[in-house]
Design an enzyme around this catalytic site. Structure first.
Site, PDB file in Angstrom:
ATOM      1  CB  SER A  52     102.212  75.072  30.545  1.00  0.00           C
ATOM      2  OG  SER A  52     102.075  74.153  29.503  1.00  0.00           O
TER       3      SER A  52
HETATM    4  N1  SAH Z   1      98.168  70.845  29.117  1.00  0.00           N
HETATM    5  C1  SAH Z   1      99.043  70.020  29.910  1.00  0.00           C
HETATM    6  C2  SAH Z   1     100.472  70.139  29.447  1.00  0.00           C
HETATM    7  C3  SAH Z   1     101.043  68.791  29.235  1.00  0.00           C
HETATM    8  S1  SAH Z   1     102.604  68.710  28.403  1.00  0.00           S
HETATM    9  C4  SAH Z   1      98.881  70.333  31.401  1.00  0.00           C
HETATM   10  O1  SAH Z   1      98.161  71.274  31.779  1.00  0.00           O
HETATM   11  O2  SAH Z   1      99.435  69.579  32.205  1.00  0.00           O
HETATM   12  C5  SAH Z   1     102.091  68.188  26.795  1.00  0.00           C
HETATM   13  C6  SAH Z   1     101.410  66.853  26.703  1.00  0.00           C
HETATM   14  O3  SAH Z   1     101.174  66.586  25.311  1.00  0.00           O
HETATM   15  C7  SAH Z   1     102.237  65.672  27.224  1.00  0.00           C
HETATM   16  O4  SAH Z   1     101.539  65.035  28.243  1.00  0.00           O
HETATM   17  C8  SAH Z   1     102.400  64.772  25.984  1.00  0.00           C
HETATM   18  O5  SAH Z   1     102.357  63.386  26.296  1.00  0.00           O
HETATM   19  C9  SAH Z   1     101.209  65.190  25.137  1.00  0.00           C
HETATM   20  N2  SAH Z   1     101.307  64.871  23.712  1.00  0.00           N
HETATM   21  C10 SAH Z   1     102.367  64.981  22.877  1.00  0.00           C
HETATM   22  N3  SAH Z   1     102.040  64.580  21.639  1.00  0.00           N
HETATM   23  C11 SAH Z   1     100.729  64.209  21.665  1.00  0.00           C
HETATM   24  C12 SAH Z   1      99.803  63.694  20.702  1.00  0.00           C
HETATM   25  N4  SAH Z   1     100.161  63.460  19.412  1.00  0.00           N
HETATM   26  N5  SAH Z   1      98.545  63.418  21.095  1.00  0.00           N
HETATM   27  C13 SAH Z   1      98.155  63.631  22.378  1.00  0.00           C
HETATM   28  N6  SAH Z   1      98.973  64.102  23.348  1.00  0.00           N
HETATM   29  C14 SAH Z   1     100.248  64.393  22.992  1.00  0.00           C
END
Ligand code: SAH
Length: 211
Positions: free
Chosen positions: A49
């Site tokens: 993000s």
């Molecule tokens: N907080 C992260 C943002 C990652 S983007 C950072 O600082 O990099 C959002 C993430 O949520 C992705 O990696 C995606 O694979 C994950 N995601 C989506 N659905 C999910 C679920 N049901 N359980 C766990 N992770 C999930």
């Protein structure tokens, strides 16, 4: 300085963001853009993000150093690292195993020892492991967008008086929402701002899946 100018006023949040090396969490190809206020690709079709959004979400939770936090969507681990600087313990769940493994290696590198990370479907909440329940959590942060409302399992794992920050909506019209659990079945809801996140998807990702 940039985040402060954009309205982030909490010194603890600004301090935590200043101390976490964002460039170490992103792939080499985009490292030179790591300190700009933008989202960046982290592999598997996912993104880290924008720092402003990380700051807004963190600030909205009003963290205390005694809090136990659940994060859904570890991604590259950057948001987890920011949280880990501000609270007692962070439990984080990612559905893409390769992303989780990279994030864990980074936590080890940076000696962030109060983060526990697992590969699982975060929509189901933190699983009971070895007969131990970590729920309920003081605060929950979801960094992928739910279609229309937070998964019930996550609301159930929130302490009374606790809050959850989560983007809600389909692609194109998502809003960041702050839920506060007033009592067993009563929640207050506040819209924070429009956002764009990757979707919250069910199950652990298959090896062939890229997005
Ligand atoms: N907080 C992260 C943002 C990652 S983007 C950072 O600082 O990099 C959002 C993430 O949520 C992705 O990696 C995606 O694979 C994950 N995601 C989506 N659905 C999910 C679920 N049901 N359980 C766990 N992770 C999930």
């Amino acid at each position: 300085m940039d985040l402060r100018r954009k309205g982030i006023s909490c010194a603890k949040v600004l301090g935590a963001i200043e101390r976490v090396p964002r460039h170490e969490f992103v792939p080499k190809e985009v490292r030179d853009q790591a300190w700009e206020d933008m989202a960046l690709p982290i592999g598997r079709g996912q993104t880290i993000s924008q720092p402003f959004v990380v700051a807004i979400m963190t600030q909205a939770l009003k963290l205390s150093d005694r809090d136990k936090i659940l994060e859904i969507g570890t991604g590259c681990g950057y948001q987890s690292a920011v949280l880990s600087r501000m609270c007692r313990r962070v439990y984080t769940i990612e559905r893409h195993k390769p992303l989780l493994e990279r994030a864990e290696a980074k936590f080890e590198d940076l000696k962030l020892r109060n983060i526990t990370a697992i590969a699982a479907d975060g929509m189901k909440g933190w699983p009971r492991m070895h007969g131990i329940d970590q729920a309920p959590f003081d605060k929950i942060i979801v960094t992928a967008a739910a279609r229309d409302k937070p998964p019930q399992a996550l609301l159930d794992q929130l302490k009374d008086g606790g809050c959850m920050i989560i983007p809600v909506g389909g692609s194109g019209e998502q809003v960041l929402r702050l839920y506060r659990k007033e009592s067993d079945q009563a929640y207050s809801v506040k819209d924070v701002m429009p956002v764009r996140f990757v979707p919250l998807l069910p199950d652990v990702a298959k090896d062939v899946e890229v997005a």
